[in-house]
Design an enzyme around this catalytic site. Structure first.
Site, short mmCIF file in Angstrom:
data_model
loop_
_atom_site.label_atom_id
_atom_site.label_comp_id
_atom_site.label_asym_id
_atom_site.label_seq_id
_atom_site.Cartn_x
_atom_site.Cartn_y
_atom_site.Cartn_z
N ARG A 54 6.04 -1.69 31.18
CA ARG A 54 6.26 -2.63 30.07
C ARG A 54 5.09 -2.56 29.07
O ARG A 54 4.94 -1.59 28.36
CB ARG A 54 6.50 -4.04 30.60
CG ARG A 54 7.83 -4.15 31.34
CD ARG A 54 8.28 -5.58 31.49
NE ARG A 54 9.44 -5.64 32.38
CZ ARG A 54 9.99 -6.77 32.76
NH1 ARG A 54 9.51 -7.94 32.34
NH2 ARG A 54 11.03 -6.75 33.56
N TYR A 106 12.67 -6.96 1.73
CA TYR A 106 13.46 -5.95 2.44
C TYR A 106 14.75 -6.59 2.97
O TYR A 106 14.71 -7.59 3.70
CB TYR A 106 12.63 -5.36 3.58
CG TYR A 106 13.41 -4.51 4.55
CD1 TYR A 106 14.16 -3.41 4.12
CD2 TYR A 106 13.39 -4.81 5.91
CE1 TYR A 106 14.87 -2.65 5.02
CE2 TYR A 106 14.09 -4.04 6.82
CZ TYR A 106 14.84 -2.96 6.36
OH TYR A 106 15.54 -2.21 7.27
N ASP A 179 4.15 -9.67 5.87
CA ASP A 179 4.62 -8.30 6.08
C ASP A 179 3.84 -7.42 5.11
O ASP A 179 4.02 -7.48 3.90
CB ASP A 179 6.13 -8.21 5.80
CG ASP A 179 6.69 -6.81 6.06
OD1 ASP A 179 5.89 -5.84 6.09
OD2 ASP A 179 7.91 -6.68 6.20
N LYS A 204 6.61 3.24 9.28
CA LYS A 204 6.40 3.69 7.91
C LYS A 204 5.01 4.33 7.75
O LYS A 204 4.69 5.29 8.43
CB LYS A 204 6.60 2.51 6.96
CG LYS A 204 7.90 1.73 7.20
CD LYS A 204 9.15 2.59 7.06
CE LYS A 204 10.43 1.78 6.98
NZ LYS A 204 10.72 0.97 8.18
#
Length: 382
Positions: A54, A106, A179, A204
């Site tokens: 995990r 976005y 963001d 990105k």
């Protein structure tokens, strides 16, 4: 080295925050792929921090350490995508809570938040956050539990005053999430300006090679209830990144400062070039002095204005699509921040959100700038 706190982002990134392969002596950190770890004869773990994969992975910890140092954060958490990171924050909002979100960001973010708030009986309000007064008024009257801004925004390239937004949200007793995907930690560090949590789609610019899906959250408030809830939920629900993806992310980040600078230079040149082209109605890029957010972006960003820019082609949707169809160097694809330049006709993706039909979103890569200019020229002039 006596004082690593003084290392520049370029050094931190190039040396992966000092990570090496201690077992072999390799200068590249190892890629451990095991999903479970050994215990001794008394059934005690050989390492207390490695019991089951995990979020217990050495290479994930390396990537998170690099990101924390670049962001100047006390802690970072990696997720399997940017949306998974965003969802982890929003899941801390209780039923009946209030969420304030910047409008026209976005579309994937907006759509998910709207659906999520409807399912959870969370009150949602959207406001143009680049309008400082409007945002402050919304905070005062609405009292958000959590507020989200995106700066520079995608695809409008609007710039939000992070410190002013943080002050307004905090005065209302809420938490500010920023963001910062389009800027990367190299060009902007929202935590310095009062943000509580910074989020990136690491898919990105942070990775920069269009081959890894990842998201990250970073904070300085590591003992707060919200951050503890995010960590517990990530571990228990399994919204974790795989070791191979984390290893690729580390490799990508080693050139992040170089890429961020070159992409910003290329984007700036293209913005100036397009601004003077007779077939272009408007260019949206915060590096331009004509941009309404230029002065703020100059104060808030450092080292460039990012790889993302938008332009509006005269003649509307048909003319814009004709330009897209004739581009030869720019790839027609949806994403941003990679080393290769991409073009997207955004109205095709979200025709119902007010995006101008003639808007083209460009993700500017590291190619030779003259090749990019020639490609745009031939497509616009055809």
């Amino acid at each position: 080295m006596s004082d690593t706190s003084r290392l520049s982002p370029a050094t931190i990134a190039a040396q992966a925050a000092g990570a090496v392969d201690a077992q072999t002596g390799g200068v590249v950190p190892a890629l451990p792929m095991a999903t479970t770890y050994l215990r001794d004869e008394a059934y005690q773990p050989l390492r207390a921090d490695n019991i089951y994969l995990r979020d217990q992975s050495d290479i994930v910890r390396v990537a998170e350490k690099v990101l924390s140092q670049l962001e100047e954060a006390k802690e970072s958490l990696l997720f399997p995508s940017g949306m998974a990171a965003l969802a982890a924050v929003f899941r801390t909002v209780p039923n009946g809570g209030r969420v304030l979100v910047q409008s026209q960001i976005y579309w994937g973010t907006t759509k998910w938040i709207r659906d999520f708030c409807t399912r959870r009986d969370i009150e949602l309000r959207e406001v143009e956050a680049s309008d400082k007064a409007a945002f402050a008024t919304a905070c005062e009257s609405f009292g958000p539990t959590l507020a989200l801004i995106e700066t520079p925004s995608n695809p409008w390239l609007r710039v939000v005053d992070i410190q002013a937004a943080a002050d307004a949200v905090h005065s209302a007793g809420g938490l500010l999430v920023v963001d910062s995907t389009a800027a990367t930690p190299i060009l902007q560090q929202p935590l310095k300006h009062g943000a509580d949590v910074v989020m990136h789609s690491a898919t990105k610019g942070i990775n920069g090679h269009s081959d890894v899906l990842a998201g990250v959250l970073a904070t300085n408030d590591v003992t707060g209830r919200v951050w503890e809830d995010i960590k517990a939920d990530r571990h228990d629900a399994g919204a974790v990144i795989g070791p191979f993806e984390a290893w690729l992310l580390v490799r990508g980040m080693r050139t992040l400062p170089l890429r961020a600078r070159q992409m910003s230079r290329n984007a700036m040149e293209l913005a100036e070039f397009l601004q003077n082209h007779p077939k272009i109605e408007k260019v949206l890029y915060p590096g331009l002095a004509s941009h309404t957010g230029h002065e703020l972006a100059t104060r808030q960003m450092s080292g460039g204005f990012g790889s993302l820019l938008s332009c509006i082609v005269k003649g509307g949707g048909a003319a814009a699509l004709e330009v897209v169809g004739k581009l030869e160097v720019f790839h027609r694809a949806t994403s941003l921040g990679g080393v290769e330049s991409l073009v997207e006709h955004r109205h095709t993706i979200e025709p119902h959100t007010g995006i101008p039909e003639g808007l083209l979103r460009l993700s500017v890569g590291i190619e030779d700038i003259e090749d990019l200019k020639r490609d745009l020229s031939q497509a616009l002039d055809a």
